[in-house]
Design a protein around this motif. Structure first.
Motif, PDB file in Angstrom:
ATOM      1  N   ALA A 255      10.899   4.245 -13.732  1.00 30.70           N
ATOM      2  CA  ALA A 255      11.942   3.399 -13.149  1.00 30.70           C
ATOM      3  C   ALA A 255      12.609   4.072 -11.960  1.00 30.70           C
ATOM      4  N   ALA A 256      12.808   5.381 -12.016  1.00 34.11           N
ATOM      5  CA  ALA A 256      13.414   6.094 -10.892  1.00 34.11           C
ATOM      6  C   ALA A 256      12.488   6.096  -9.679  1.00 34.11           C
ATOM      7  N   LEU A 257      11.179   6.205  -9.896  1.00 30.17           N
ATOM      8  CA  LEU A 257      10.242   6.156  -8.773  1.00 30.17           C
ATOM      9  C   LEU A 257      10.247   4.791  -8.100  1.00 30.17           C
ATOM     10  N   ALA A 258      10.569   3.746  -8.845  1.00 27.92           N
ATOM     11  CA  ALA A 258      10.642   2.413  -8.243  1.00 27.92           C
ATOM     12  C   ALA A 258      11.879   2.239  -7.379  1.00 27.92           C
ATOM     13  N   ARG A 259      12.896   3.082  -7.560  1.00 32.63           N
ATOM     14  CA  ARG A 259      14.143   2.956  -6.800  1.00 32.63           C
ATOM     15  C   ARG A 259      14.277   3.970  -5.679  1.00 32.63           C
ATOM     16  N   VAL A 260      13.614   5.095  -5.766  1.00 36.12           N
ATOM     17  CA  VAL A 260      13.748   6.160  -4.778  1.00 36.12           C
ATOM     18  C   VAL A 260      12.503   6.179  -3.894  1.00 36.12           C
ATOM     19  N   PRO A 261      12.648   6.075  -2.567  1.00 35.05           N
ATOM     20  CA  PRO A 261      11.470   6.169  -1.692  1.00 35.05           C
ATOM     21  C   PRO A 261      10.983   7.616  -1.620  1.00 35.05           C
ATOM     22  N   VAL A 262       9.678   7.779  -1.727  1.00 32.38           N
ATOM     23  CA  VAL A 262       9.035   9.088  -1.661  1.00 32.38           C
ATOM     24  C   VAL A 262       8.196   9.133  -0.397  1.00 32.38           C
ATOM     25  N   GLU A 263       8.379  10.193   0.378  1.00 34.78           N
ATOM     26  CA  GLU A 263       7.656  10.301   1.634  1.00 34.78           C
ATOM     27  C   GLU A 263       6.226  10.766   1.384  1.00 34.78           C
ATOM     28  N   PRO A 264       5.271  10.238   2.148  1.00 31.33           N
ATOM     29  CA  PRO A 264       3.867  10.634   1.972  1.00 31.33           C
ATOM     30  C   PRO A 264       3.634  12.052   2.450  1.00 31.33           C
ATOM     31  N   PRO A 265       2.458  12.622   2.189  1.00 34.89           N
ATOM     32  CA  PRO A 265       2.187  13.995   2.625  1.00 34.89           C
ATOM     33  C   PRO A 265       2.165  14.100   4.141  1.00 34.89           C
ATOM     34  N   GLY A 266       2.546  15.269   4.619  1.00 33.74           N
ATOM     35  CA  GLY A 266       2.602  15.520   6.047  1.00 33.74           C
ATOM     36  C   GLY A 266       3.965  15.334   6.666  1.00 33.74           C
ATOM     37  N   THR A 267       4.955  14.928   5.904  1.00 37.21           N
ATOM     38  CA  THR A 267       6.304  14.754   6.424  1.00 37.21           C
ATOM     39  C   THR A 267       7.091  16.052   6.287  1.00 37.21           C
ATOM     40  N   ALA A 268       8.353  15.996   6.699  1.00 35.32           N
ATOM     41  CA  ALA A 268       9.188  17.192   6.665  1.00 35.32           C
ATOM     42  C   ALA A 268       9.498  17.588   5.224  1.00 35.32           C
ATOM     43  N   ARG A 269       9.745  18.886   5.031  1.00 28.73           N
ATOM     44  CA  ARG A 269      10.052  19.380   3.697  1.00 28.73           C
ATOM     45  C   ARG A 269      11.410  18.882   3.214  1.00 28.73           C
ATOM     46  N   GLY A 270      12.327  18.641   4.114  1.00 26.77           N
ATOM     47  CA  GLY A 270      13.643  18.174   3.702  1.00 26.77           C
ATOM     48  C   GLY A 270      13.593  16.832   3.002  1.00 26.77           C
ATOM     49  N   SER A 271      12.688  15.948   3.426  1.00 24.58           N
ATOM     50  CA  SER A 271      12.569  14.640   2.766  1.00 24.58           C
ATOM     51  C   SER A 271      12.084  14.786   1.331  1.00 24.58           C
ATOM     52  N   VAL A 272      11.174  15.735   1.089  1.00 21.94           N
ATOM     53  CA  VAL A 272      10.695  15.964  -0.278  1.00 21.94           C
ATOM     54  C   VAL A 272      11.829  16.481  -1.158  1.00 21.94           C
ATOM     55  N   GLU A 273      12.650  17.383  -0.628  1.00 22.39           N
ATOM     56  CA  GLU A 273      13.776  17.901  -1.401  1.00 22.39           C
ATOM     57  C   GLU A 273      14.805  16.814  -1.690  1.00 22.39           C
ATOM     58  N   MET A 274      15.035  15.930  -0.732  1.00 22.70           N
ATOM     59  CA  MET A 274      15.967  14.830  -0.974  1.00 22.70           C
ATOM     60  C   MET A 274      15.438  13.894  -2.050  1.00 22.70           C
ATOM     61  N   ALA A 275      14.141  13.600  -2.022  1.00 26.13           N
ATOM     62  CA  ALA A 275      13.563  12.755  -3.067  1.00 26.13           C
ATOM     63  C   ALA A 275      13.644  13.433  -4.431  1.00 26.13           C
ATOM     64  N   THR A 276      13.441  14.754  -4.467  1.00 21.55           N
ATOM     65  CA  THR A 276      13.546  15.490  -5.729  1.00 21.55           C
ATOM     66  C   THR A 276      14.960  15.426  -6.287  1.00 21.55           C
ATOM     67  N   ASP A 277      15.946  15.633  -5.434  1.00 19.13           N
ATOM     68  CA  ASP A 277      17.338  15.565  -5.895  1.00 19.13           C
ATOM     69  C   ASP A 277      17.697  14.172  -6.399  1.00 19.13           C
ATOM     70  N   ALA A 278      17.278  13.139  -5.686  1.00 13.77           N
ATOM     71  CA  ALA A 278      17.599  11.770  -6.111  1.00 13.77           C
ATOM     72  C   ALA A 278      16.908  11.425  -7.429  1.00 13.77           C
ATOM     73  N   LEU A 279      15.654  11.792  -7.569  1.00 10.52           N
ATOM     74  CA  LEU A 279      14.946  11.515  -8.827  1.00 10.52           C
ATOM     75  C   LEU A 279      15.565  12.266  -9.994  1.00 10.52           C
ATOM     76  N   THR A 280      15.914  13.532  -9.764  1.00  8.19           N
ATOM     77  CA  THR A 280      16.518  14.319 -10.841  1.00  8.19           C
ATOM     78  C   THR A 280      17.849  13.730 -11.270  1.00  8.19           C
ATOM     79  N   ARG A 281      18.657  13.289 -10.307  1.00  4.64           N
ATOM     80  CA  ARG A 281      19.966  12.728 -10.642  1.00  4.64           C
ATOM     81  C   ARG A 281      19.826  11.429 -11.432  1.00  4.64           C
ATOM     82  N   LEU A 282      18.926  10.549 -11.038  1.00  2.00           N
ATOM     83  CA  LEU A 282      18.767   9.281 -11.728  1.00  2.00           C
ATOM     84  C   LEU A 282      18.196   9.463 -13.131  1.00  2.00           C
ATOM     85  N   VAL A 283      17.161  10.275 -13.262  1.00  2.00           N
ATOM     86  CA  VAL A 283      16.546  10.464 -14.576  1.00  2.00           C
ATOM     87  C   VAL A 283      17.496  11.195 -15.513  1.00  2.00           C
TER      88      VAL A 283
END
Length: 376
Positions: A255-283
């Protein structure tokens, strides 16, 4: 003979002598306007004249009691968080050391032997081994059977209640559907054998999910594999508050993956960290109600969905090619500009506009051929 009176433009009344004309209605009846200061029309005036200004806002009409219309901000209602019975919370169960269970079991065995000797049914070899004197026995009567029942119950309760507590594991005890406590102690213990035991792993655990559906910021379908680090914090809520806490955690991650956008490979590392923080907070917020503590939900593999993988692959190749061409063109233009500037400043050539254009064209063709490795 009649005379007509001409109506002049300066007269205020109507031409036919009727009632005076009403002024044109205003579009906004309760508006308050202000005049444009003269010094704003003539910005070159060195000495602008200060003109007192009145507030040019729409206010209420005087004497009507009308209040200005204000738009109230929308009240954001927080999303309800799943919770179980508030009275269901982990508490320590009443247990005894294992020595008490062993002693009770041995006492039951000794009682059974003593009853057999009393009834005279104890084998002679057992009596000699126990150094007991010969006894004719009173036979098996109601008293002897009652003694047998008591000794057997004592032995069963003593040995049947022995349990071994291990580090990182707990026992959730219940009786007739009612929670009786949790055992987190280690070593040999004695637990009431009438209680139902459910073993729970309370160690720090990690779970690598299968490929789950997700999407990036533009809505492109992705397949994401996440690594979840978690543990059971409240054993009572995790075992009794939900049917299967591991399945519940898996569905919370989906359910959290359906609400949080995840950036595809090749993007900046900061976007991956932001997605990790958002997923961790929701779950963590969803799983806290059933006694689970989530430390991190980190995407470890992100790839495009099979239905869009080929199209996105072509798009990435085209973007890389366009970026490479732009970089090469910028480098060629800089090289041509530097060459022409050096030739002109050192006085090696004197060029007019036509000759300069021809030289720039030839240098551009030469540099592009050299960088691409072939003829243009």
């Amino acid at each position: 003979m009649s005379t007509t009176t001409a109506h002049t433009p300066d007269s205020d009344g109507p031409p036919d002598g009727g009632p005076p004309a009403r002024p044109a209605p205003r579009l906004i009846q309760n508006e308050i306007t202000t005049e444009i200061p003269v010094h704003l029309l003539f910005r070159d005036d060195p000495d602008p004249v200060s003109v007192p200004l009145r507030p040019a806002v729409v206010g209420r009409r005087q004497g009507t009691g009308e209040q200005p219309r204000l738009r109230r901000p929308a009240v954001h209602k927080p999303r309800p968080v799943a919770a179980v019975d508030p009275e269901l919370a982990e508490r320590p169960a009443r247990v005894l050391p294992g020595v008490a269970g062993v002693a009770a079991g041995l006492g039951g065995v000794a009682g059974g032997l003593a009853t057999s000797w009393w009834a005279g049914v104890l084998p002679p070899l057992a009596a000699q081994a126990l150094h007991l004197s010969a006894y004719g026995g009173a036979g098996l009567g109601p008293a002897q059977w009652a003694a047998y029942a008591g000794a057997g119950a004592l032995g069963l309760f003593g040995f049947g209640g022995l349990a071994r507590g291990a580090t990182g594991r707990a026992w959730v005890l219940g009786l007739c559907g009612r929670y009786r406590g949790t055992v987190r102690r280690t070593g040999l213990l004695w637990v009431n054998p009438l209680l139902r035991r459910r073993r729970v792993d309370v160690r720090l655990r990690h779970w690598r999910s299968e490929a789950m559906p997700a999407a990036d910021g533009n809505g492109v379908a992705l397949r994401v594999v996440v690594l979840v680090v978690w543990r059971v914090r409240d054993t009572a809520r995790a075992v009794l508050g939900v049917e299967d806490h591991e399945t519940y955690l898996r569905e919370c991650v989906e359910a959290a993956l359906a609400r949080v956008p995840v950036e595809p490979p090749g993007t900046a590392r900061g976007s991956v960290e932001m997605a990790t923080d958002a997923l961790t907070r929701l779950v963590a917020a969803d799983a806290a109600g059933i006694g689970l503590e989530v430390f991190s939900v980190q995407p470890v593999r992100v790839e495009y969905a099979p239905e869009v993988a080929e199209a996105m692959h072509r798009r990435r190749i085209a973007a890389l090619d366009a970026r490479q061409r732009a970089t090469m063109l910028t480098s060629v233009v800089d090289s041509v500009e530097d060459t022409v500037t050096r030739l002109t400043m050192r006085g090696l050539v004197e060029l007019d506009d036509y000759e300069r254009k021809v030289l720039v064209r030839d240098l551009t063709v030469a540099f592009c051929s050299g960088r691409t490795g072939g003829a243009p």
